[in-house]
Design a protein around this motif. Structure first.
Motif, PDB file in Angstrom:
ATOM      1  N   TRP A   1      -6.220 -13.634  -4.731  1.00 54.61           N
ATOM      2  CA  TRP A   1      -6.930 -12.936  -3.653  1.00 54.61           C
ATOM      3  C   TRP A   1      -6.373 -13.367  -2.294  1.00 54.61           C
ATOM      4  O   TRP A   1      -6.307 -12.555  -1.368  1.00 54.61           O
ATOM      5  CB  TRP A   1      -8.424 -13.192  -3.749  1.00 54.61           C
ATOM      6  CG  TRP A   1      -9.250 -12.241  -2.923  1.00 54.61           C
ATOM      7  CD1 TRP A   1      -9.972 -12.543  -1.808  1.00 54.61           C
ATOM      8  CD2 TRP A   1      -9.430 -10.842  -3.141  1.00 54.61           C
ATOM      9  NE1 TRP A   1     -10.596 -11.429  -1.316  1.00 54.61           N
ATOM     10  CE2 TRP A   1     -10.277 -10.360  -2.121  1.00 54.61           C
ATOM     11  CE3 TRP A   1      -8.955  -9.940  -4.097  1.00 54.61           C
ATOM     12  CZ2 TRP A   1     -10.659  -9.029  -2.031  1.00 54.61           C
ATOM     13  CZ3 TRP A   1      -9.342  -8.611  -4.010  1.00 54.61           C
ATOM     14  CH2 TRP A   1     -10.186  -8.166  -2.986  1.00 54.61           C
TER      15      TRP A   1
ATOM     16  N   ARG B   1      -3.185 -11.370  -1.990  1.00 59.26           N
ATOM     17  CA  ARG B   1      -3.452  -9.994  -1.548  1.00 59.26           C
ATOM     18  C   ARG B   1      -3.482  -9.909  -0.031  1.00 59.26           C
ATOM     19  O   ARG B   1      -2.889  -8.996   0.564  1.00 59.26           O
ATOM     20  CB  ARG B   1      -4.776  -9.510  -2.139  1.00 59.26           C
ATOM     21  CG  ARG B   1      -5.210  -8.109  -1.712  1.00 59.26           C
ATOM     22  CD  ARG B   1      -6.558  -7.765  -2.318  1.00 59.26           C
ATOM     23  NE  ARG B   1      -7.020  -6.430  -1.955  1.00 59.26           N
ATOM     24  CZ  ARG B   1      -7.694  -6.134  -0.863  1.00 59.26           C
ATOM     25  NH1 ARG B   1      -7.998  -7.111   0.005  1.00 59.26           N
ATOM     26  NH2 ARG B   1      -8.075  -4.893  -0.619  1.00 59.26           N
TER      27      ARG B   1
ATOM     28  N   LEU C   1      -2.492  -6.022  -7.665  1.00 56.29           N
ATOM     29  CA  LEU C   1      -1.941  -6.102  -6.315  1.00 56.29           C
ATOM     30  C   LEU C   1      -0.990  -4.938  -6.054  1.00 56.29           C
ATOM     31  O   LEU C   1      -0.957  -4.385  -4.957  1.00 56.29           O
ATOM     32  CB  LEU C   1      -1.214  -7.432  -6.134  1.00 56.29           C
ATOM     33  CG  LEU C   1      -2.073  -8.689  -6.267  1.00 56.29           C
ATOM     34  CD1 LEU C   1      -1.205  -9.938  -6.340  1.00 56.29           C
ATOM     35  CD2 LEU C   1      -3.048  -8.793  -5.107  1.00 56.29           C
TER      36      LEU C   1
ATOM     37  N   THR D   1      -1.686  -2.562  -2.976  1.00 58.28           N
ATOM     38  CA  THR D   1      -0.798  -2.641  -1.808  1.00 58.28           C
ATOM     39  C   THR D   1       0.343  -1.636  -1.853  1.00 58.28           C
ATOM     40  O   THR D   1       1.000  -1.418  -0.835  1.00 58.28           O
ATOM     41  CB  THR D   1      -0.179  -4.043  -1.702  1.00 58.28           C
ATOM     42  OG1 THR D   1       0.692  -4.264  -2.831  1.00 58.28           O
ATOM     43  CG2 THR D   1      -1.254  -5.120  -1.672  1.00 58.28           C
TER      44      THR D   1
END
Length: 512
Positions: A424, A427, A447, A451
């Protein structure tokens, strides 16, 4: 909608059917107390900001998706590399089911391990009776040549003494007194899977080599692969050593166990390092570890108790493999064969072909300490520029070693090393300081989805792709595999970004 038994639908298609989409919609509306779509979108966007990143990195008491595993996973992995060895976990059945499935999902192979099935009564009174009965059943039912015992959190919290318990079990007649039962204490609330690997490796080697030390060496060199889940690596290692005519012992060779042939016959303990060879390892000329941070206690034991030299060599990429082969040549007096020199040239040629597509690309990586050092070193050879390097189970020694590698390259200047952080945190790093690609295990797919940064799957575990574990990543041939995964991920992303007719397809070239 009734299922047609002649056409079973995969869950991906099944849950797209109307009855399921309607079910999910009602559950969302009636039971989840969900916020409005606009509020969800607002908070989602905020979590991508620098403001959220600062709050995210300020947390201390919470871990979200740690990039590491439990100690017993590593202990079981180490044990399964020895012939006829059955891992025995002193703890609850549920924990062991997790450890087994974690390895099985990575390899798509069965993973044998037993549990003492400790429950509430054992948590209060101790797990001695579970150990006595469990060892007896395991010995009689599964007929192993060795049982390697480790622990879970429950056994560690209540203070189970494995050495005393195993002695009591032998005295009770549940297993023969001369039957090998090495052990390691592996509490999951400290360390990680690489700690468990080290603890079990030391436990097995110390047990098997007890009283076997001789005045003369056997002329061999020991190799400890470490927590390396690419079965192709042990085979590549054996191939290179064979080409150099080096007499060796691989300490924990699980390549056949986790990549056994489907020939119609079931074998519970395929392959593995022979127990007598492991016992004789104390008389080798030296021990080479292919990973440093999975073997510190083991190497210290070998140096102090066996009086044997140890060395860490990581044969990744051109430089790492060069150092590996040249060091072995110096240690043994054996020349490096022309076949390996030709392979080196092929890797250099492949790197030259792909260099323009990787040079200057910014990347992020997370994983285990040795894997990070190896992959980062190779990518630096290709001119890629690391930005975020996250290692949940790294320490200051690792950070210092990696920083020296970064400082030694013109492409490593902008990298930041993050210790003890989770995915996290990763991220936030990817959203606030985006990169061209990132390297990680299967947990990184969330991720990637979030993203939109392309992901190169390298490491453990790889659950969502098949057969990557069968390849090698070490040596010159392993370097070509790593290069292939990286450069083709970059080219795949380039094609995805240039596939709109008349808008982005100006460079939708056939030839790259």
């Amino acid at each position: 909608m009734p299922q047609n038994p002649d056409k079973i639908v995969d869950h991906v298609d099944l849950f797209k059917q109307s009855e399921y989409t309607e079910l999910f919609k009602k559950k969302h509306e009636q039971f989840e107390g969900a916020h409005s779509d606009a509020e969800v979108e607002r908070v989602s966007e905020w979590t991508k900001s620098w403001d959220y990143r600062e709050k995210n990195f300020a947390r201390e008491a919470l871990t979200v998706n740690p990039a590491k595993g439990c100690q017993p996973v590593g202990a079981m992995f180490a044990a399964l590399g020895f012939e006829g060895t059955l891992p025995f976990v002193q703890g609850s059945q549920g924990c062991v089911a997790y450890f087994r499935t974690h390895l099985s999902r990575h390899y798509k192979e069965p993973c044998s391990a037993v549990s003492s099935s400790m429950t509430e009564d054992a948590a209060v009174f101790g797990g001695l009776n579970n150990m006595i009965e469990g060892l007896q059943v395991s010995y009689q039912l599964y007929k192993p040549k060795m049982i390697a015992v480790c622990t879970t959190c429950m056994a560690e919290v209540i203070g189970d003494d494995l050495g005393a318990f195993i002695t009591n079990a032998k005295n009770a007649g549940s297993i023969p007194k001369d039957f090998p039962v090495p052990f390691a204490h592996t509490p999951s609330f400290v360390g990680s899977h690489i700690t468990g690997y080290d603890n079990m490796m030391k436990g097995i080697l110390s047990y098997l080599s007890e009283g076997k030390k001789k005045d003369q060496t056997n002329g061999k060199i020991n190799f400890i692969p470490g927590f390396d889940t690419y079965v192709g690596n042990n085979r590549e290692l054996k191939r290179m050593l064979g080409l150099m005519d080096i007499d060796y012992t691989i300490l924990s060779d699980s390549s056949d166990y986790f990549d056994s042939p489907n020939n119609g016959e079931y074998e519970m303990y395929p392959g593995g390092t022979k127990l007598e060879d492991a016992a004789e390892a104390c008389n080798a000329e030296a021990t080479v570890a292919l990973q440093a941070y999975t073997t510190p206690k083991t190497r210290e034991y070998i140096e102090t108790k066996w009086n044997q030299k140890t060395k860490v060599l990581r044969p990744f990429g051109v430089k790492g493999t060069d150092e590996f082969l040249m060091t072995l040549s110096e240690m043994t007096g054996k020349p490096i064969p022309q076949e390996l020199e030709i392979e080196r040239g092929r890797l250099v040629d492949a790197m030259t072909d792909s260099y323009a597509w990787i040079h200057g690309k910014k990347f992020a990586i997370y994983g285990e300490p040795d894997l990070i050092i190896s992959v980062v070193s190779f990518l630096l050879e290709l001119g890629a520029e690391p930005v975020h390097i996250l290692c949940h189970n790294g320490d200051e020694v690792f950070k210092k070693e990696l920083q020296a590698i970064l400082d030694d390259s013109p492409f490593g200047k902008q990298a930041t090393i993050w210790l003890g952080k989770d995915l996290w945190h990763f991220r936030s790093l990817l959203f606030t300081e985006p990169v061209d690609f990132f390297v990680g295990n299967s947990y990184g797919k969330y991720l990637w989805r979030d993203t939109k940064i392309p992901m190169v799957r390298i490491g453990y575990p790889i659950f969502d792709r098949h057969h990557l574990h069968r390849y090698s990543t070490i040596g010159y041939q392993g370097g070509i595999n790593l290069l292939n995964w990286v450069v083709n991920t970059i080219l795949d992303e380039m094609d995805r970004n240039t596939n709109i007719t008349g808008v982005t397809d100006i460079s939708f070239d056939l030839i790259r």
